[in-house]
Design an enzyme around this catalytic site. Structure first.
Site, mmCIF file in Angstrom:
data_model
loop_
_atom_site.group_PDB
_atom_site.id
_atom_site.type_symbol
_atom_site.label_atom_id
_atom_site.label_comp_id
_atom_site.label_asym_id
_atom_site.label_seq_id
_atom_site.Cartn_x
_atom_site.Cartn_y
_atom_site.Cartn_z
ATOM 1 N N SER A 21 0.843 -1.190 0.000
ATOM 2 C CA SER A 21 0.000 0.000 0.000
ATOM 3 C C SER A 21 0.886 1.251 0.000
ATOM 4 O O SER A 21 1.745 1.385 -0.869
ATOM 5 C CB SER A 21 -0.975 -0.053 1.184
ATOM 6 O OG SER A 21 -2.009 0.874 1.014
ATOM 7 N N ASP A 117 -8.971 -3.328 -6.615
ATOM 8 C CA ASP A 117 -8.178 -2.380 -5.830
ATOM 9 C C ASP A 117 -8.140 -1.047 -6.559
ATOM 10 O O ASP A 117 -7.914 -1.000 -7.774
ATOM 11 C CB ASP A 117 -6.755 -2.932 -5.663
ATOM 12 C CG ASP A 117 -5.925 -2.197 -4.633
ATOM 13 O OD1 ASP A 117 -6.007 -0.949 -4.568
ATOM 14 O OD2 ASP A 117 -5.182 -2.866 -3.908
ATOM 15 N N HIS A 147 -8.119 -4.538 -2.143
ATOM 16 C CA HIS A 147 -6.924 -4.032 -1.464
ATOM 17 C C HIS A 147 -6.736 -4.760 -0.133
ATOM 18 O O HIS A 147 -7.694 -4.999 0.588
ATOM 19 C CB HIS A 147 -7.093 -2.528 -1.219
ATOM 20 C CG HIS A 147 -5.847 -1.851 -0.751
ATOM 21 N ND1 HIS A 147 -4.740 -1.713 -1.537
ATOM 22 C CD2 HIS A 147 -5.533 -1.271 0.429
ATOM 23 C CE1 HIS A 147 -3.793 -1.077 -0.880
ATOM 24 N NE2 HIS A 147 -4.257 -0.801 0.325
#
Length: 173
Positions: A21, A117, A147
């Site tokens: 991330s 995502d 995600h």
């Protein structure tokens, strides 16, 4: 780590960077920074669903209902890092790696992202940018995965495959 490699027992040819991330964006930025400064050498960049582009502001309506991290979340996160510069013309690639113009000479990359995502398109574009610059890239787009899928469904088949791939890549350095 490079400076203290001998005392740490570290092989400087086997140092990589890894993050997921926002941490994936930081790992990509560290790779860019190391190249810009002429070292230290990074053997591999391992970017897991990386957050790379402060300009991602328009949700894909096909995946919007499934997002665990949304464009609205990004519209909060990027200004927290960049202030008023977020989304503007003067953001450096070391802050938002998707802004990189020349990827030549970056370390080989492993990039993965889920199909559901918000970072999917920017990660796909970054993998393509690296590949077009001659950087070896292994890219995985995980169908049906949101995600941080590996954290929320760590026993799922897709998470097990992704973790096995990450271990394989780490061992290959």
């Amino acid at each position: 780590m490079h400076e203290h490699a001998a005392e740490l027992g570290v092989d400087t040819d086997r140092i990589g960077v890894m993050g997921d991330s926002a941490g994936g964006g930081i790992a990509a930025a560290v790779s860019i920074l190391a190249r810009e400064r002429g070292g230290p050498r990074i053997a591999r960049q391992i970017l897991l669903m990386p957050m790379l582009d402060d300009r991602t502001t328009t949700p894909d309506p096909h995946i919007a209902p499934y997002l665990l991290w949304s464009c609205d979340d990004s519209l909060t996160a990027w200004p927290a890092l960049l202030g008023e510069a977020a989304g503007g013309p003067d953001v450096p690639a070391m802050a938002a790696p998707a802004r990189l113009e020349d990827a030549t000479g970056l370390p080989p990359a492993y990039i993965e992202v889920g199909q559901l995502d918000v970072f999917r398109d920017e990660d796909t574009a970054y993998a393509t940018k690296l590949s077009r610059a001659g950087v070896p890239v292994e890219f995985h787009l995980h169908p049906g995965a949101p995600h941080e899928f590996d954290s929320i469904a760590f026993t799922s088949d897709v998470a097990r495959r992704a973790i096995a791939d990450r271990i394989r890549v780490l061992k290959s350095i």
